[in-house]
Motif scaffolding. Sequence first.
Motif, PDB file in Angstrom:
ATOM      1  N   SER A 125      64.095  52.769  51.793  1.00 20.48           N
ATOM      2  CA  SER A 125      64.477  51.134  51.710  1.00 20.48           C
ATOM      3  C   SER A 125      63.195  50.171  52.194  1.00 20.48           C
ATOM      4  O   SER A 125      62.818  50.511  53.538  1.00 20.48           O
ATOM      5  CB  SER A 125      65.375  50.845  52.370  1.00 20.48           C
ATOM      6  N   SER A 126      62.526  49.427  51.226  1.00 19.78           N
ATOM      7  CA  SER A 126      61.300  48.644  52.089  1.00 19.78           C
ATOM      8  C   SER A 126      61.231  47.222  51.323  1.00 19.78           C
ATOM      9  O   SER A 126      61.614  47.021  50.110  1.00 19.78           O
ATOM     10  CB  SER A 126      60.041  49.383  51.879  1.00 19.78           C
ATOM     11  N   LEU A 127      60.603  46.352  51.917  1.00 19.49           N
ATOM     12  CA  LEU A 127      60.114  44.948  51.248  1.00 19.49           C
ATOM     13  C   LEU A 127      58.554  45.148  51.114  1.00 19.49           C
ATOM     14  O   LEU A 127      57.880  45.522  52.169  1.00 19.49           O
ATOM     15  CB  LEU A 127      60.551  44.090  52.109  1.00 19.49           C
ATOM     16  N   LYS A 128      58.102  45.082  49.824  1.00 17.14           N
ATOM     17  CA  LYS A 128      56.558  45.193  49.630  1.00 17.14           C
ATOM     18  C   LYS A 128      56.011  44.014  48.934  1.00 17.14           C
ATOM     19  O   LYS A 128      56.881  43.252  47.782  1.00 17.14           O
ATOM     20  CB  LYS A 128      56.245  46.564  48.847  1.00 17.14           C
ATOM     21  N   ILE A 129      54.633  43.471  49.276  1.00 18.43           N
ATOM     22  CA  ILE A 129      54.223  42.424  48.248  1.00 18.43           C
ATOM     23  C   ILE A 129      53.012  42.995  47.766  1.00 18.43           C
ATOM     24  O   ILE A 129      52.133  43.734  48.210  1.00 18.43           O
ATOM     25  CB  ILE A 129      53.567  41.355  49.410  1.00 18.43           C
ATOM     26  N   TRP A 130      52.846  42.716  46.162  1.00 22.23           N
ATOM     27  CA  TRP A 130      51.661  43.469  45.467  1.00 22.23           C
ATOM     28  C   TRP A 130      50.970  42.210  45.030  1.00 22.23           C
ATOM     29  O   TRP A 130      51.322  41.245  44.708  1.00 22.23           O
ATOM     30  CB  TRP A 130      52.496  44.136  44.301  1.00 22.23           C
ATOM     31  N   SER A 131      49.475  42.186  45.085  1.00 21.79           N
ATOM     32  CA  SER A 131      48.735  41.302  44.296  1.00 21.79           C
ATOM     33  C   SER A 131      48.373  41.914  43.122  1.00 21.79           C
ATOM     34  O   SER A 131      48.498  42.723  42.596  1.00 21.79           O
ATOM     35  CB  SER A 131      47.193  41.348  45.249  1.00 21.79           C
ATOM     36  N   LEU A 132      48.381  40.727  42.118  1.00 25.13           N
ATOM     37  CA  LEU A 132      48.145  41.135  40.800  1.00 25.13           C
ATOM     38  C   LEU A 132      46.731  40.297  40.063  1.00 25.13           C
ATOM     39  O   LEU A 132      46.381  39.233  40.962  1.00 25.13           O
ATOM     40  CB  LEU A 132      49.167  40.112  39.934  1.00 25.13           C
ATOM     41  N   SER A 133      45.888  41.378  39.788  1.00 22.21           N
ATOM     42  CA  SER A 133      44.776  41.078  38.983  1.00 22.21           C
ATOM     43  C   SER A 133      44.681  41.190  37.836  1.00 22.21           C
ATOM     44  O   SER A 133      45.471  42.067  37.304  1.00 22.21           O
ATOM     45  CB  SER A 133      43.591  41.714  39.856  1.00 22.21           C
ATOM     46  N   ASN A 134      43.561  40.802  37.028  1.00 23.19           N
ATOM     47  CA  ASN A 134      43.521  41.012  35.702  1.00 23.19           C
ATOM     48  C   ASN A 134      44.568  40.758  34.761  1.00 23.19           C
ATOM     49  O   ASN A 134      45.070  41.578  33.767  1.00 23.19           O
ATOM     50  CB  ASN A 134      43.094  42.432  35.235  1.00 23.19           C
ATOM     51  N   ASN A 135      45.438  39.679  35.283  1.00 22.79           N
ATOM     52  CA  ASN A 135      46.658  39.360  34.491  1.00 22.79           C
ATOM     53  C   ASN A 135      46.531  38.272  33.670  1.00 22.79           C
ATOM     54  O   ASN A 135      47.659  37.670  33.140  1.00 22.79           O
ATOM     55  CB  ASN A 135      47.869  39.236  35.551  1.00 22.79           C
ATOM     56  N   GLY A 136      45.421  37.703  33.354  1.00 22.54           N
ATOM     57  CA  GLY A 136      45.408  36.562  32.451  1.00 22.54           C
ATOM     58  C   GLY A 136      45.400  35.186  33.460  1.00 22.54           C
ATOM     59  O   GLY A 136      45.099  34.296  32.814  1.00 22.54           O
ATOM     60  N   TYR A 137      45.856  35.293  34.658  1.00 25.17           N
ATOM     61  CA  TYR A 137      45.926  34.071  35.415  1.00 25.17           C
ATOM     62  C   TYR A 137      44.812  33.576  36.378  1.00 25.17           C
ATOM     63  O   TYR A 137      44.607  32.774  36.994  1.00 25.17           O
ATOM     64  CB  TYR A 137      47.280  33.837  36.174  1.00 25.17           C
ATOM     65  N   GLY A 138      43.884  34.913  36.394  1.00 30.33           N
ATOM     66  CA  GLY A 138      42.849  34.656  37.474  1.00 30.33           C
ATOM     67  C   GLY A 138      43.646  34.891  38.777  1.00 30.33           C
ATOM     68  O   GLY A 138      44.472  34.685  39.074  1.00 30.33           O
ATOM     69  N   ALA A 139      42.425  35.356  39.809  1.00 30.13           N
ATOM     70  CA  ALA A 139      42.974  35.852  40.829  1.00 30.13           C
ATOM     71  C   ALA A 139      43.085  34.427  41.836  1.00 30.13           C
ATOM     72  O   ALA A 139      42.165  33.437  41.959  1.00 30.13           O
ATOM     73  CB  ALA A 139      41.835  36.542  41.573  1.00 30.13           C
ATOM     74  N   ALA A 140      44.340  34.323  42.477  1.00 30.41           N
ATOM     75  CA  ALA A 140      44.621  32.874  43.133  1.00 30.41           C
ATOM     76  C   ALA A 140      43.817  32.985  44.577  1.00 30.41           C
ATOM     77  O   ALA A 140      43.787  33.995  44.997  1.00 30.41           O
ATOM     78  CB  ALA A 140      46.035  32.787  43.298  1.00 30.41           C
ATOM     79  N   SER A 141      43.651  31.943  44.887  1.00 31.38           N
ATOM     80  CA  SER A 141      42.957  31.766  46.345  1.00 31.38           C
ATOM     81  C   SER A 141      43.929  32.190  47.341  1.00 31.38           C
ATOM     82  O   SER A 141      45.016  32.090  47.066  1.00 31.38           O
ATOM     83  CB  SER A 141      42.222  30.488  46.618  1.00 31.38           C
ATOM     84  N   PRO A 142      43.569  32.647  48.643  1.00 35.87           N
ATOM     85  CA  PRO A 142      44.651  32.865  49.512  1.00 35.87           C
ATOM     86  C   PRO A 142      45.375  31.802  49.898  1.00 35.87           C
ATOM     87  O   PRO A 142      46.728  31.789  50.129  1.00 35.87           O
ATOM     88  CB  PRO A 142      43.992  33.364  50.699  1.00 35.87           C
ATOM     89  N   GLU A 143      44.812  30.599  49.870  1.00 37.61           N
ATOM     90  CA  GLU A 143      45.481  29.505  50.217  1.00 37.61           C
ATOM     91  C   GLU A 143      46.629  28.891  49.258  1.00 37.61           C
ATOM     92  O   GLU A 143      47.864  28.237  49.600  1.00 37.61           O
ATOM     93  CB  GLU A 143      44.511  28.011  50.128  1.00 37.61           C
ATOM     94  N   ARG A 144      46.693  29.471  48.088  1.00 31.91           N
ATOM     95  CA  ARG A 144      47.836  29.146  47.099  1.00 31.91           C
ATOM     96  C   ARG A 144      48.966  29.849  47.419  1.00 31.91           C
ATOM     97  O   ARG A 144      49.946  29.448  47.086  1.00 31.91           O
ATOM     98  CB  ARG A 144      47.216  29.539  45.751  1.00 31.91           C
TER      99      ARG A 144
END
Length: 466
Positions: free
Chosen positions: A441-460
């Motif tokens: 059991s865990s909570l995870k956060i995944w970053s998405l790249s090459n998804n058509g939206y472009g890499a968001a800046s950390p501030e977003r």
Amino acid sequence: MDCEGTSRQAQGRVELVASTGDITAQDNESTSSRSDSRERSPTTSCSERDDGLRDYFETAQWTADGTTILTSSSSNIISGYIVPEDLLSPTANRPLKLVPQATIQLPEPSNVLAGAPYFRLAEPWTQQLLVSARDHPIQLFYLSSSSPQAHQKPASSYPLTKARSETFLSATSLVWPGPGTHFVAGSRNLLAKFDVSRAGDEPLLRVKTIPSDRHLSKGGGVGMRGAVSSLAAQPPDGRNASLVAAATWTRWVGLYDFAQSSGACVATWSVARAGTEEAAVGGDGIAQALWSPCGRYLLLGERKSRGVLVYDVRVTGRLLGWLAGRDAGGNQRIACDVFPGQDGAGFEVWSGSTHGNVKVWEGVGTREGAHEPAWGWSGAQRSTVASTCMHQSGAVVATLSGSWEFPDEEDSDGSDESGSDSGSSISSSEAPWMRRQNRESSLKIWSLSNNGYGAASPERVGAGPE
């Protein structure tokens, strides 16, 4: 599409950037160093039950400003995880450790949680959430990171009782749409609208989903009967009017117009034929109702189902298509999420599964019939991914896993063959639920790249809406 194929397509598209780790394993490791086996560590949302089992995460959702993840666990604990500031920093040592900044211990079990639509991390008075615990009124809590143990008592409550007695009705679903002045609760054969500012008051409006629950015919075939398992508010249109979709465990769904003072029923229909015959994905009660970002399509996910039904609400009760290959074969709730598609080409649906995979359907709403997942990846090991939550920026997605496993009868029957007298064998007379064990059991956060939206800046991520 098979799991191996979707995992190959996910390579380079997702990266694990933050995680709590397996909270059941963490609690196991710390048990030997605690004098009180029920004491909970301030850095975990897991505790030990009287039967020796470790609890697990059940639900997750982003707050309205996108800075915090709210979770609930089987130990009746609500937790708030603030997203690390360096979540998407290229120099961060990943995966970052997620630790709850605030926890609330509920008095009774509940899987009904709704965060305030005006939640903002910079303004503590907005950090509100609604929960419904058994045999209690609906309660409003404040979530604050300044003192995790100081906010155990509700700030206000909203009683939902039977009309002819003072017996509490359990709210089996909640929806708290913007601007946040009112919320709607669902119970058995009933919807109730509350004014948030009128703490302690009965609902402003009660809407029965059947004409009468005292008659033997329970409505005589009119309306929809059963406990309301899920509520979803339609995204507002240009006139700021919206519908509320109410779904039941009896496989019915209704559309109600709470913008009108009467809460008029617009339509009701059953999904039993669609799930069993048209789509042939199975189903045993609607666990989640979810609107598309445009508010034109309604998605209905059932337990014990291999797909998600998609309806175009402009043609009431007509099945547009279904998302195949979802794999939600158990009774556990599996919540999916939606995100706008590229260039207005439909929308995306993100969902976990019973076997730990996360799957993504693209271009939903642009075709009829079966719709296969476009890609996916493995989000957990040997455990159900019960919640998949897209961040409003489209840069990250949160997944939550956790479940129990039930050893096969064959395993327990053969446990004595070795002749061991260690005392670890389990009596074959025990029911399966008595032999259940924790899965990861865990909570995870995944970053998405090459998804058509472009890499968001950390501030977003975590900054909330502008």
